[in-house]
Design an enzyme around this catalytic site. Structure first.
Site, PDB file in Angstrom:
ATOM      1  N   ASN A 207      -2.711   1.770  15.677  1.00  0.00           N
ATOM      2  CA  ASN A 207      -3.162   1.481  17.050  1.00  0.00           C
ATOM      3  C   ASN A 207      -3.571   2.809  17.682  1.00  0.00           C
ATOM      4  O   ASN A 207      -3.343   3.880  17.116  1.00  0.00           O
ATOM      5  CB  ASN A 207      -2.066   0.778  17.858  1.00  0.00           C
ATOM      6  CG  ASN A 207      -0.818   1.615  17.963  1.00  0.00           C
ATOM      7  OD1 ASN A 207      -0.832   2.690  18.542  1.00  0.00           O
ATOM      8  ND2 ASN A 207       0.272   1.138  17.370  1.00  0.00           N
TER       9      ASN A 207
ATOM     10  N   ILE B 261       0.823  -1.218   0.000  1.00  0.00           N
ATOM     11  CA  ILE B 261       0.000   0.000   0.000  1.00  0.00           C
ATOM     12  C   ILE B 261       0.860   1.273   0.000  1.00  0.00           C
ATOM     13  O   ILE B 261       0.413   2.326  -0.439  1.00  0.00           O
ATOM     14  CB  ILE B 261      -0.983  -0.031   1.203  1.00  0.00           C
ATOM     15  CG1 ILE B 261      -2.200   0.854   0.960  1.00  0.00           C
ATOM     16  CG2 ILE B 261      -0.278   0.333   2.511  1.00  0.00           C
ATOM     17  CD1 ILE B 261      -3.355   0.609   1.937  1.00  0.00           C
TER      18      ILE B 261
ATOM     19  N   SER C 164      -7.132  -5.034  10.750  1.00  0.00           N
ATOM     20  CA  SER C 164      -7.269  -5.970  11.893  1.00  0.00           C
ATOM     21  C   SER C 164      -6.852  -7.408  11.607  1.00  0.00           C
ATOM     22  O   SER C 164      -6.857  -8.236  12.518  1.00  0.00           O
ATOM     23  CB  SER C 164      -8.700  -6.005  12.460  1.00  0.00           C
ATOM     24  OG  SER C 164      -8.930  -4.890  13.291  1.00  0.00           O
ATOM     25  N   THR C 165      -6.520  -7.745  10.348  1.00  0.00           N
ATOM     26  CA  THR C 165      -6.313  -9.168  10.026  1.00  0.00           C
ATOM     27  C   THR C 165      -4.883  -9.653  10.210  1.00  0.00           C
ATOM     28  O   THR C 165      -4.591 -10.815   9.965  1.00  0.00           O
ATOM     29  CB  THR C 165      -6.732  -9.478   8.567  1.00  0.00           C
ATOM     30  OG1 THR C 165      -5.864  -8.756   7.682  1.00  0.00           O
ATOM     31  CG2 THR C 165      -8.170  -9.082   8.319  1.00  0.00           C
ATOM     32  N   GLY C 166      -3.991  -8.761  10.654  1.00  0.00           N
ATOM     33  CA  GLY C 166      -2.609  -9.170  10.904  1.00  0.00           C
ATOM     34  C   GLY C 166      -2.398  -9.355  12.394  1.00  0.00           C
ATOM     35  O   GLY C 166      -2.921 -10.285  13.010  1.00  0.00           O
TER      36      GLY C 166
ATOM     37  N   VAL D  21       1.397  -3.011   8.569  1.00  0.00           N
ATOM     38  CA  VAL D  21       1.212  -1.966   7.556  1.00  0.00           C
ATOM     39  C   VAL D  21       1.485  -0.581   8.167  1.00  0.00           C
ATOM     40  O   VAL D  21       1.985   0.327   7.486  1.00  0.00           O
ATOM     41  CB  VAL D  21      -0.189  -2.074   6.917  1.00  0.00           C
ATOM     42  CG1 VAL D  21      -1.301  -1.680   7.857  1.00  0.00           C
ATOM     43  CG2 VAL D  21      -0.261  -1.284   5.626  1.00  0.00           C
ATOM     44  N   ASP D  22       1.198  -0.438   9.454  1.00  0.00           N
ATOM     45  CA  ASP D  22       1.466   0.822  10.172  1.00  0.00           C
ATOM     46  C   ASP D  22       2.968   1.152  10.122  1.00  0.00           C
ATOM     47  O   ASP D  22       3.367   2.273   9.769  1.00  0.00           O
ATOM     48  CB  ASP D  22       0.983   0.638  11.623  1.00  0.00           C
ATOM     49  CG  ASP D  22       0.920   1.927  12.421  1.00  0.00           C
ATOM     50  OD1 ASP D  22       0.999   3.007  11.823  1.00  0.00           O
ATOM     51  OD2 ASP D  22       0.771   1.821  13.654  1.00  0.00           O
TER      52      ASP D  22
END
Ligand code: AR6
Length: 169
Positions: free
Chosen positions: A23, A10, A116-118, A32-33
């Protein structure tokens, strides 16, 4: 409105806005953050520091700094706790609140990661269903970006999204 799914990092996408799965501190993390903060450079965390954090389900806007994307919408997905602790509603809020910011700002294209999927552990197929259903439903009720993209990091996520987007219901 066009809905698409792609497989990509991304941080490489030159669009109006990408969404960050952050978070509640908004001060960076892994996944990804971490990738978004690394690519954006330290000015992003400096801007985030002024935002006073973000509650689960909420969303906040910053510039893209060194990213090719012009803006970042930071949202905080729910930690998966088995599914009976309001996780689907909170995840849907992330999508709705991000879409509302994009619509208010007149962004033509908005790109979501699989929130949320990681690290937060939300099962991928269930999260994708919430994502696609929420965006589709919101499109009937509210102003939307022209194009909404679901950016998958792996082939498994991509095939889940392609199947969901193919289904008309
Ligand atoms: N481009 C697109 N998707 C990515 C990228 C990337 N560069 N990197 C990872 N993903 P996660 P969460 C996918 O863990 O579950 C952080 O520490 C990844 O494969 O990034 O919402 C935050 O600070 C997965 O499909 O986010 C929070 O503490 C998706 O992004 C916590 O993690 C989300 O995985 C948030 O956890």
């Amino acid at each position: 409105m066009e809905l698409r799914a792609i497989r990509a990092d991304i941080t490489t996408l030159a669009v109006d806005a990408i969404v960050n799965a952050a978070n509640s501190s908004l001060l960076g993390g892994g996944g990804v953050d971490g990738a978004i903060h690394r690519a954006a450079g330290p000015a992003l965390v400096a801007e985030c520091r002024l935002l006073g954090g973000c509650k689960t389900g909420q969303a906040k806007l910053t510039g893209g700094h060194k990213l090719p994307a012009r803006h970042v919408i930071h949202t905080v997905g729910p930690v998966w706790r088995g599914g009976d602790c309001g996780e689907p509603e909170l995840l849907a809020e992330c999508y709705r609140n991000s879409l509302d910011i994009a619509a208010r700002r007149g962004f033509a294209t908005l790109v979501f990661p699989c929130i949320s999927t990681g690290i937060f552990g939300y099962p991928a197929a269930a999260a994708a269903r919430v994502a696609v259903d929420t965006v589709r439903r919101h499109a009937l009720a509210a102003q939307m970006p022209e194009t909404v993209v679901f950016c998958c990091f792996g082939d498994e996520d991509l095939s889940i999204y392609l199947k969901l987007l193919d289904r008309v219901d």
